[in-house]
Design a protein around this motif. Structure first.
Motif, PDB file in Angstrom:
ATOM      1  N   MET A   1     -88.602   5.515   4.361  1.00 24.69           N
ATOM      2  CA  MET A   1     -89.639   6.414   4.839  1.00 24.69           C
ATOM      3  C   MET A   1     -90.949   5.620   4.955  1.00 24.69           C
ATOM      4  SD  MET A   1     -90.429  10.231   3.352  1.00 24.69           S
ATOM      5  CE  MET A   1     -88.741  10.482   2.887  1.00 24.69           C
ATOM      6  N   ALA A   2     -91.678   5.856   6.018  1.00 24.23           N
ATOM      7  CA  ALA A   2     -92.931   5.136   6.255  1.00 24.23           C
ATOM      8  C   ALA A   2     -94.027   5.673   5.347  1.00 24.23           C
ATOM      9  CB  ALA A   2     -93.347   5.296   7.713  1.00 24.23           C
ATOM     10  N   LYS A   3     -94.828   4.750   4.858  1.00 23.97           N
ATOM     11  CA  LYS A   3     -95.970   5.159   4.021  1.00 23.97           C
ATOM     12  C   LYS A   3     -97.064   5.746   4.907  1.00 23.97           C
ATOM     13  CE  LYS A   3     -95.121   2.353   0.094  1.00 23.97           C
ATOM     14  NZ  LYS A   3     -95.583   2.458  -1.235  1.00 23.97           N
ATOM     15  N   VAL A   4     -97.877   6.595   4.281  1.00 19.38           N
ATOM     16  CA  VAL A   4     -98.959   7.280   4.986  1.00 19.38           C
ATOM     17  C   VAL A   4    -100.293   6.716   4.516  1.00 19.38           C
ATOM     18  CG1 VAL A   4    -100.036   9.524   5.412  1.00 19.38           C
ATOM     19  CG2 VAL A   4     -97.560   9.377   5.145  1.00 19.38           C
ATOM     20  N   HIS A   5    -101.192   6.483   5.444  1.00 24.03           N
ATOM     21  CA  HIS A   5    -102.529   5.989   5.129  1.00 24.03           C
ATOM     22  C   HIS A   5    -103.440   7.181   4.859  1.00 24.03           C
ATOM     23  CE1 HIS A   5    -106.618   4.504   6.218  1.00 24.03           C
ATOM     24  NE2 HIS A   5    -106.212   3.491   5.475  1.00 24.03           N
ATOM     25  N   VAL A   6    -104.114   7.167   3.707  1.00 24.34           N
ATOM     26  CA  VAL A   6    -105.012   8.248   3.317  1.00 24.34           C
ATOM     27  C   VAL A   6    -106.414   7.682   3.147  1.00 24.34           C
ATOM     28  CG1 VAL A   6    -105.549   9.965   1.536  1.00 24.34           C
ATOM     29  CG2 VAL A   6    -103.170   9.534   2.188  1.00 24.34           C
ATOM     30  N   THR A   7    -107.388   8.347   3.751  1.00 21.20           N
ATOM     31  CA  THR A   7    -108.793   7.988   3.593  1.00 21.20           C
ATOM     32  C   THR A   7    -109.473   9.166   2.908  1.00 21.20           C
ATOM     33  OG1 THR A   7    -108.732   6.677   5.611  1.00 21.20           O
ATOM     34  CG2 THR A   7    -110.906   7.324   4.787  1.00 21.20           C
ATOM     35  N   SER A  24     -97.125  13.085  -5.052  1.00 22.54           N
ATOM     36  CA  SER A  24     -98.199  13.975  -5.507  1.00 22.54           C
ATOM     37  C   SER A  24     -99.514  13.205  -5.601  1.00 22.54           C
ATOM     38  CB  SER A  24     -97.867  14.600  -6.860  1.00 22.54           C
ATOM     39  OG  SER A  24     -97.985  13.637  -7.892  1.00 22.54           O
ATOM     40  N   LEU A  25    -100.596  13.930  -5.497  1.00 23.92           N
ATOM     41  CA  LEU A  25    -101.909  13.323  -5.662  1.00 23.92           C
ATOM     42  C   LEU A  25    -102.043  12.753  -7.070  1.00 23.92           C
ATOM     43  CD1 LEU A  25    -104.703  12.622  -4.625  1.00 23.92           C
ATOM     44  CD2 LEU A  25    -105.409  14.978  -5.109  1.00 23.92           C
ATOM     45  N   LEU A  26    -101.515  13.447  -8.059  1.00 24.85           N
ATOM     46  CA  LEU A  26    -101.531  12.935  -9.433  1.00 24.85           C
ATOM     47  C   LEU A  26    -100.885  11.559  -9.506  1.00 24.85           C
ATOM     48  CD1 LEU A  26    -101.817  13.104 -12.529  1.00 24.85           C
ATOM     49  CD2 LEU A  26     -99.667  14.386 -12.539  1.00 24.85           C
ATOM     50  N   ASP A  27     -99.710  11.418  -8.934  1.00 29.06           N
ATOM     51  CA  ASP A  27     -98.999  10.145  -8.961  1.00 29.06           C
ATOM     52  C   ASP A  27     -99.782   9.065  -8.222  1.00 29.06           C
ATOM     53  OD1 ASP A  27     -96.552   8.615  -9.638  1.00 29.06           O
ATOM     54  OD2 ASP A  27     -96.324   8.536  -7.452  1.00 29.06           O
ATOM     55  N   LEU A  58    -111.773  23.231  -8.571  1.00 30.75           N
ATOM     56  CA  LEU A  58    -110.845  22.837  -9.624  1.00 30.75           C
ATOM     57  C   LEU A  58    -109.414  22.956  -9.110  1.00 30.75           C
ATOM     58  CD1 LEU A  58    -110.678  21.964 -12.593  1.00 30.75           C
ATOM     59  CD2 LEU A  58    -110.511  24.391 -13.190  1.00 30.75           C
ATOM     60  N   THR A  59    -108.640  21.883  -9.267  1.00 29.04           N
ATOM     61  CA  THR A  59    -107.303  21.799  -8.687  1.00 29.04           C
ATOM     62  C   THR A  59    -106.372  21.042  -9.626  1.00 29.04           C
ATOM     63  OG1 THR A  59    -108.309  21.684  -6.489  1.00 29.04           O
ATOM     64  CG2 THR A  59    -106.029  20.963  -6.650  1.00 29.04           C
ATOM     65  N   CYS A  60    -105.127  21.477  -9.708  1.00 29.47           N
ATOM     66  CA  CYS A  60    -104.089  20.727 -10.423  1.00 29.47           C
ATOM     67  C   CYS A  60    -103.545  19.678  -9.464  1.00 29.47           C
ATOM     68  CB  CYS A  60    -102.965  21.655 -10.896  1.00 29.47           C
ATOM     69  SG  CYS A  60    -103.455  22.736 -12.239  1.00 29.47           S
ATOM     70  N   SER A  61    -103.789  18.418  -9.766  1.00 31.43           N
ATOM     71  CA  SER A  61    -103.395  17.345  -8.846  1.00 31.43           C
ATOM     72  C   SER A  61    -101.887  17.175  -8.745  1.00 31.43           C
ATOM     73  CB  SER A  61    -104.058  16.026  -9.252  1.00 31.43           C
ATOM     74  OG  SER A  61    -103.653  15.620 -10.540  1.00 31.43           O
ATOM     75  N   CYS A  62    -101.135  17.731  -9.692  1.00 32.89           N
ATOM     76  CA  CYS A  62     -99.674  17.646  -9.606  1.00 32.89           C
ATOM     77  C   CYS A  62     -99.124  18.571  -8.526  1.00 32.89           C
ATOM     78  CB  CYS A  62     -99.023  17.950 -10.957  1.00 32.89           C
ATOM     79  SG  CYS A  62     -99.098  19.685 -11.475  1.00 32.89           S
ATOM     80  N   LEU A  63     -99.925  19.524  -8.059  1.00 35.10           N
ATOM     81  CA  LEU A  63     -99.477  20.494  -7.056  1.00 35.10           C
ATOM     82  C   LEU A  63     -99.941  20.163  -5.644  1.00 35.10           C
ATOM     83  CD1 LEU A  63    -100.060  23.837  -8.989  1.00 35.10           C
ATOM     84  CD2 LEU A  63     -97.941  22.510  -8.759  1.00 35.10           C
ATOM     85  N   VAL A  64    -100.650  19.046  -5.496  1.00 33.75           N
ATOM     86  CA  VAL A  64    -101.198  18.646  -4.199  1.00 33.75           C
ATOM     87  C   VAL A  64    -100.514  17.362  -3.769  1.00 33.75           C
ATOM     88  CG1 VAL A  64    -103.304  17.908  -2.998  1.00 33.75           C
ATOM     89  CG2 VAL A  64    -103.429  19.666  -4.784  1.00 33.75           C
ATOM     90  N   LEU A  65    -100.098  17.307  -2.522  1.00 32.99           N
ATOM     91  CA  LEU A  65     -99.568  16.054  -2.001  1.00 32.99           C
ATOM     92  C   LEU A  65    -100.724  15.096  -1.761  1.00 32.99           C
ATOM     93  CD1 LEU A  65     -96.918  17.355   0.555  1.00 32.99           C
ATOM     94  CD2 LEU A  65     -96.504  16.361  -1.716  1.00 32.99           C
ATOM     95  N   ALA A  66    -100.502  13.830  -2.016  1.00 32.17           N
ATOM     96  CA  ALA A  66    -101.555  12.830  -1.807  1.00 32.17           C
ATOM     97  C   ALA A  66    -102.043  12.839  -0.361  1.00 32.17           C
ATOM     98  CB  ALA A  66    -101.044  11.443  -2.197  1.00 32.17           C
TER      99      ALA A  66
END
Length: 160
Positions: A1-7, A24-27, A58-66
């Protein structure tokens, strides 16, 4: 799977990283960016150990995709202190022994900061409600609530 670039912006700093689409954003914070202050407790959004702010909310980072962080602003525990100067909440937590093992502490501090930014004069009930998404197995909650209440009072005095 191709990696995604995040800014994104993390703690006020423009940041770019690559992540897996399902990561996940947490990871990503912990493993891609080395921001290990944000903790994983449950992985299901129930404990609050992974609390961050996402665009000030306020957000749980384990529930958000990076990948969902692309174009957004993130606040983590690493951004609370200003250089060598602790945030008033961090200082008060130390002074009042409102922490023990440290797993929940970063998330509790982020939640408390988010609460005080919205409501600088909370009642005890409002503090308890504002921190209800953060579980602590060590301290009970009295010292935590007292530290937040004392910080709120101190910050109001300083602002006057």
């Amino acid at each position: 799977m191709a990696k995604v670039h995040v800014t994104t912006t993390i703690n006020g700093e423009p940041t770019e990283f690559l992540c897996e689409p399902q990561q996940s954003l947490l990871d990503a914070l912990r493993n891609n960016l080395g921001l290990t202050g944000t903790k994983e407790g449950c992985g299901t959004g129930d404990c609050g150990a992974c609390s961050i702010t996402l665009d000030g909310r306020l957000t749980c980072s384990c529930l958000v995709l990076a990948v969902e962080a692309d174009g957004h602003s993130i606040g983590t525990i690493e951004g609370m202190a200003q250089g060598d100067k602790l945030h008033p909440l961090q200082r008060k937590f130390l002074e009042m022994a409102a922490l023990q093992c440290g797993i929940c502490t970063p998330g509790v501090l982020i939640a408390a900061r988010a609460l005080l930014e919205k409501n600088p004069n909370p009642t005890e009930t409002e503090v308890r409600f504002g921190l209800a998404g953060n579980l602590c197995r060590c301290t009970g909650y009295d010292k935590i609530v007292r530290a937040v209440m004392d910080t709120a009072a101190e910050m109001r005095e300083t602002a006057s």
